[in-house]
Design a protein around this motif. Structure first.
Motif, mmCIF file in Angstrom:
data_model
loop_
_atom_site.group_PDB
_atom_site.id
_atom_site.type_symbol
_atom_site.label_atom_id
_atom_site.label_comp_id
_atom_site.label_asym_id
_atom_site.label_seq_id
_atom_site.Cartn_x
_atom_site.Cartn_y
_atom_site.Cartn_z
ATOM 1 N N THR A 172 1.735 34.469 4.656
ATOM 2 C CA THR A 172 1.419 35.744 5.333
ATOM 3 C C THR A 172 2.548 36.199 6.252
ATOM 4 N N VAL A 173 3.660 35.453 6.252
ATOM 5 C CA VAL A 173 4.795 35.792 7.116
ATOM 6 C C VAL A 173 5.888 36.430 6.271
ATOM 7 N N ASN A 174 6.222 37.668 6.569
ATOM 8 C CA ASN A 174 7.279 38.373 5.852
ATOM 9 C C ASN A 174 8.556 38.274 6.679
ATOM 10 N N TYR A 175 9.254 37.134 6.521
ATOM 11 C CA TYR A 175 10.414 36.858 7.370
ATOM 12 C C TYR A 175 11.594 37.758 7.036
ATOM 13 N N SER A 176 12.257 38.262 8.108
ATOM 14 C CA SER A 176 13.492 39.031 7.960
ATOM 15 C C SER A 176 14.248 38.952 9.283
#
Length: 282
Positions: free
Chosen positions: A125-129
């Motif tokens: 659920t983590v959209n890392y950027s």
């Protein structure tokens, strides 16, 4: 739950790298049960730049606060393997912790593999950027204000020998003159070769050190030189000569000395003498 996930994502986006140890705490061998290679692979799969702790890129080596260290959580029991990962920043603060993955496989390699894959579902659920925040953060400032000890005031210097070079009396009653200038002696002192300080050498072809500005902190018998992260780059130890120290660091051994108002670090690298100019603040 949505709010917590959003906060965790914002925190993770502040960091550019994930640092993976080759041997996790509690294990006897490097990459035991292939845990290190699997954790690095899983982070890469989730879009992170994962690197091993002994293979850091230059910018991360100079600024460890660009990355988070991945530590293994091992809560296994006799019949169940339980594992997860906690991410800590350069100050040792926890930034993100996965759920604990479980496996009942009897083979440890399969069990840890299954448990860690289950734990990494926390990143689904983590959209890392990476947002570049660590690149523009203020540098760490090292202050030695509290380390400075007040120097007690001393009485003005008075020479031990008060006898003037010339004593002269010139009055109507008395006329005298005495010359007290020291006369040269025929005695010559003999000094052992070991006690003679080496003649100052001329430093040529000294390269500028990539350690940056170093700050000297006093330790027993010498100083430790730390950079702005702060990380100890060198420890230097006093010798019988002024401004001449024995030096040791991470895989480095040599001498640190002052000449012409500048500090230099010399060591032998692959059989060749290497001289670096240091920027040291005491």
């Amino acid at each position: 739950m949505v709010s917590l996930i959003g906060m965790a994502q914002d925190q993770l986006n502040d960091y550019k790298y994930i640092i993976v140890p080759k041997k996790f705490d509690g294990f006897k061998k490097e990459n035991q049960y292939q845990t290190s290679t699997l954790v690095k692979f899983l982070f890469t799969e989730k879009g992170f730049q994962a690197v091993y702790e002994d293979e850091l890129p230059g910018e991360l080596n100079n600024n460890r606060c660009l990355g988070l260290v991945a530590n293994l959580i091992d809560d296994s029991s006799m019949f169940t393997t339980k594992a997860g990962v906690v991410l800590e920043n350069c100050k040792g603060q926890e930034v993100f912790t996965t759920a604990i993955g479980k496996s009942k496989e009897k083979d440890y390699k399969l069990a840890y593999g299954q448990a860690l894959r289950n734990a990494f579902k926390s990143f689904d659920t983590v959209n890392y950027s990476y947002n570049g925040k660590a690149d523009t953060s203020e540098p760490v400032r090292v202050s030695f204000k509290d380390d400075v000890k007040q120097v007690e005031e001393k009485a003005p210097y008075e020479p031990k020998n008060r006898q003037p070079m010339v004593e002269q009396v010139a009055t109507k009653e008395t006329q005298s003159y005495k010359d007290n200038t020291p006369q040269p002696s025929n005695y010559k002192s003999v000094q052992s070769p070991q006690a003679v300080a080496p003649a100052p050498r001329v430093v040529i072809n000294a390269s500028q050190s990539d350690k940056g500005t170093l700050y000297a902190q006093e330790i027993p018998n010498g100083f430790q030189l730390v950079d702005s992260t702060p990380k100890i780059q060198l420890k230097i130890f006093k010798t019988s000569l002024p401004n001449y120290f024995l030096a040791e660091g991470d895989g480095e051994n040599g001498v640190v000395f002052q000449q012409g108002g500048k500090w230099y670090f010399e060591q032998y690298v692959d059989g060749k003498l290497k001289t670096e100019e240091l920027a040291v603040k005491f």
